[in-house]
Scaffold this motif. Structure first.
Motif, PDB file in Angstrom:
ATOM      1  N   MET A   1       1.302  -1.216  -0.174  1.00  0.00           N
ATOM      2  CA  MET A   1       0.285  -0.060  -0.076  1.00  0.00           C
ATOM      3  C   MET A   1       0.635   1.110  -0.273  1.00  0.00           C
ATOM      4  SD  MET A   1      -2.998  -1.284   2.115  1.00  0.00           S
ATOM      5  CE  MET A   1      -2.741  -1.445   3.777  1.00  0.00           C
ATOM      6  N   LYS A   2       0.342   2.304  -0.814  1.00  0.00           N
ATOM      7  CA  LYS A   2       0.633   3.988  -1.450  1.00  0.00           C
ATOM      8  C   LYS A   2      -0.200   4.295  -0.293  1.00  0.00           C
ATOM      9  CE  LYS A   2       4.428   3.792  -4.386  1.00  0.00           C
ATOM     10  NZ  LYS A   2       4.302   3.931  -5.408  1.00  0.00           N
ATOM     11  N   LEU A   3       1.176   5.243   0.390  1.00  0.00           N
ATOM     12  CA  LEU A   3      -0.286   6.698   1.381  1.00  0.00           C
ATOM     13  C   LEU A   3       0.497   7.730   0.600  1.00  0.00           C
ATOM     14  CD1 LEU A   3      -2.289   7.590   2.866  1.00  0.00           C
ATOM     15  CD2 LEU A   3      -0.843   8.017   4.911  1.00  0.00           C
ATOM     16  N   TYR A   4      -0.696   8.469  -0.183  1.00  0.00           N
ATOM     17  CA  TYR A   4      -0.224   9.707  -0.798  1.00  0.00           C
ATOM     18  C   TYR A   4      -1.149  10.851   0.408  1.00  0.00           C
ATOM     19  CZ  TYR A   4       0.767   7.680  -5.348  1.00  0.00           C
ATOM     20  OH  TYR A   4       1.360   6.975  -6.106  1.00  0.00           O
ATOM     21  N   ALA A  25       2.142  -1.833   7.251  1.00  0.00           N
ATOM     22  CA  ALA A  25       3.166  -1.600   7.160  1.00  0.00           C
ATOM     23  C   ALA A  25       2.702   0.003   5.608  1.00  0.00           C
ATOM     24  CB  ALA A  25       4.717  -1.826   6.065  1.00  0.00           C
ATOM     25  N   TYR A  26       3.222   0.406   5.286  1.00  0.00           N
ATOM     26  CA  TYR A  26       2.760   0.952   4.099  1.00  0.00           C
ATOM     27  C   TYR A  26       4.033   2.154   3.478  1.00  0.00           C
ATOM     28  CZ  TYR A  26       1.912   5.077   7.347  1.00  0.00           C
ATOM     29  OH  TYR A  26       2.247   6.390   8.128  1.00  0.00           O
ATOM     30  N   GLU A  27       4.429   2.606   2.272  1.00  0.00           N
ATOM     31  CA  GLU A  27       4.553   3.226   1.549  1.00  0.00           C
ATOM     32  C   GLU A  27       4.765   4.808   1.317  1.00  0.00           C
ATOM     33  OE1 GLU A  27       6.580   4.277  -2.666  1.00  0.00           O
ATOM     34  OE2 GLU A  27       5.829   2.434  -2.592  1.00  0.00           O
ATOM     35  N   SER A  28       5.469   6.085   1.821  1.00  0.00           N
ATOM     36  CA  SER A  28       4.540   7.115   1.811  1.00  0.00           C
ATOM     37  C   SER A  28       5.281   7.843   1.147  1.00  0.00           C
ATOM     38  CB  SER A  28       5.215   7.098   3.396  1.00  0.00           C
ATOM     39  OG  SER A  28       5.431   9.020   3.388  1.00  0.00           O
ATOM     40  N   VAL A  29       4.386   8.470   0.470  1.00  0.00           N
ATOM     41  CA  VAL A  29       4.187  10.022  -0.192  1.00  0.00           C
ATOM     42  C   VAL A  29       3.853  11.181   0.091  1.00  0.00           C
ATOM     43  CG1 VAL A  29       4.624   9.937  -3.145  1.00  0.00           C
ATOM     44  CG2 VAL A  29       4.295   8.296  -2.651  1.00  0.00           C
ATOM     45  N   LEU A  30       4.656  11.737   0.503  1.00  0.00           N
ATOM     46  CA  LEU A  30       4.539  13.232   0.016  1.00  0.00           C
ATOM     47  C   LEU A  30       3.852  13.679  -0.378  1.00  0.00           C
ATOM     48  CD1 LEU A  30       7.178  14.544   3.607  1.00  0.00           C
ATOM     49  CD2 LEU A  30       4.452  13.162   3.965  1.00  0.00           C
ATOM     50  N   LEU A  57      -5.096   6.517  -0.999  1.00  0.00           N
ATOM     51  CA  LEU A  57      -4.499   5.044  -0.579  1.00  0.00           C
ATOM     52  C   LEU A  57      -4.297   4.235  -2.375  1.00  0.00           C
ATOM     53  CD1 LEU A  57      -2.758   3.497   1.401  1.00  0.00           C
ATOM     54  CD2 LEU A  57      -5.394   1.994   1.734  1.00  0.00           C
ATOM     55  N   GLU A  58      -3.298   3.706  -3.148  1.00  0.00           N
ATOM     56  CA  GLU A  58      -2.918   3.218  -3.369  1.00  0.00           C
ATOM     57  C   GLU A  58      -2.928   1.897  -3.035  1.00  0.00           C
ATOM     58  OE1 GLU A  58      -0.771   4.573  -6.626  1.00  0.00           O
ATOM     59  OE2 GLU A  58      -0.153   2.318  -7.504  1.00  0.00           O
ATOM     60  N   VAL A  59      -3.822   0.811  -3.966  1.00  0.00           N
ATOM     61  CA  VAL A  59      -3.929  -0.502  -3.219  1.00  0.00           C
ATOM     62  C   VAL A  59      -4.328  -1.409  -4.448  1.00  0.00           C
ATOM     63  CG1 VAL A  59      -5.253  -2.171  -1.467  1.00  0.00           C
ATOM     64  CG2 VAL A  59      -5.114  -0.005  -1.292  1.00  0.00           C
ATOM     65  N   ASP A  60      -3.381  -2.356  -4.509  1.00  0.00           N
ATOM     66  CA  ASP A  60      -3.827  -3.275  -6.246  1.00  0.00           C
ATOM     67  C   ASP A  60      -3.842  -2.375  -6.821  1.00  0.00           C
ATOM     68  OD1 ASP A  60      -2.638  -5.252  -4.329  1.00  0.00           O
ATOM     69  OD2 ASP A  60      -4.873  -5.768  -3.442  1.00  0.00           O
TER      70      ASP A  60
END
Lengths: 219, 219
Positions: A1-4, A25-30, A57-60
């Motif tokens: 998962m990637k959180l903007y 856990a997630y990847e953080s993109v500011l 939130l980017e999921v799959d």
């Protein structure tokens, strides 16, 4: 998962808390919302989310938007620990508390609206501060009534954090940062203290994010 | 069930639509929000809902507030026909659309906020009309993008109404009543037309409520 998300944006703060409570856990993109940066309107971000809104939130390969919708998604796909009770009436009460923040307080005091009050409506700094404090007082007065009816646990609804606490803490943080009077809301203050004793909340706070000190220095 | 609502309040309009879609009968109690009436602040209503907010739904002695929370309660306790899809990502997208109305548009243009812009902020009628139209345009532009990505059904998400349609129609009605420009949103217009073809939506509309003509005559 990637959180903007953006450090000072309280909708993103909500999602960080929920991810931490779920142990995900997630990847953080500011995405820097500050005037002059406006990364939410840049081509790079619009290719990800054409609405130019954060958090996302980017999921799959799917992009999810709107913080409460994202948090309910996380709760449905990762049910433990639950962020909503099982009983339908209790679920409605927790959601109502959360929505009293998300549908009545935050929309009035967010960065875009404050900018429009100045640039579009011609209001000065003093008037905007009055606007901000008015909306905080109105909202927290209502939440204090709701919270006082469920004062039998450490959190807003019982002995574990729910969606209600996830929404309250970032809004409370904003009120403190804008130096609003929060003394008339002792039950809300006690709930926030209980939340801030948990690492899941502490680690999601703006001041726990890398880059916070730099942002505050520039304000 | 007893619904406390007001004819022109779009949050109450949402709940009326949901009750009709679920085929649920309810007792209607109008709470007159008009300046000078202010029945939401009267002792009689505060005894029912100490927050003084409408809509409120009384169910088995419990008072439920916040329209989206009420609608999700109805959906959980009366699952057919469903107002949310089953797939978690699809549910999140429907909720995000609904929240783009409930958390970004309606909070800025409701009666209380418009009154405060005038009395608290000293803005004149022209500035308030500009504020109103700005928020409608910003919100509908974003919704049009979301809706265009799911244009394979008659409704916002597919061939049956969901929470998204329930939130869109009252907001669209407000925009029409305030004579905002709605021509740039053809997909939203098509969705609203599909909804208004259904008796469940038509019967919930402000102009289908007893007393509507009298209220409009007094404006």
């Amino acid at each position: 998962m990637k959180l903007y998300h953006y450090i000072l944006n309280s909708a993103g703060h909500r999602v960080r808390i929920a991810l931490n409570l779920k142990g995900l856990a997630y990847e953080s993109v500011l995405v820097d919302l500050r005037a002059g940066k406006d990364e939410q309107k840049a081509a790079g971000y619009l290719a990800i989310n054409p609405q130019g809104l954060i958090p996302a939130l980017e999921v799959d390969g799917s992009i999810l938007t709107q913080s409460m919708a994202i948090i309910e998604y996380l709760d449905e796909t990762h049910p433990s620990p639950p962020l909503l009770p099982k009983d339908p009436v209790a679920r409605a009460q927790v959601r109502a508390f959360a929505q009293a923040v998300a549908c009545e307080m935050h929309p009035l005091n967010n960065t875009g609206v404050l900018a429009y009050l100045s640039q579009g409506m011609g209001l000065d700094e003093k008037k905007r501060a009055q606007w901000y404090a008015h909306n905080i007082a109105k909202g927290f007065s209502s939440l204090e009534i709701m919270a006082a009816r469920h004062a039998d646990g450490a959190f807003a609804f019982g002995d574990t954090p729910t969606l209600a606490d996830v929404l309250l803490v970032p809004q409370w943080g904003n009120a403190r940062r804008y130096k609003c009077d929060i003394t008339p809301y002792p039950r809300l203050a006690a709930i926030v203290s209980a939340c801030e004793a948990l690492p899941e909340f502490r680690d999601a706070a703006p001041d726990a994010q890398p880059g916070f000190a730099e942002i505050m220095a520039g304000r």
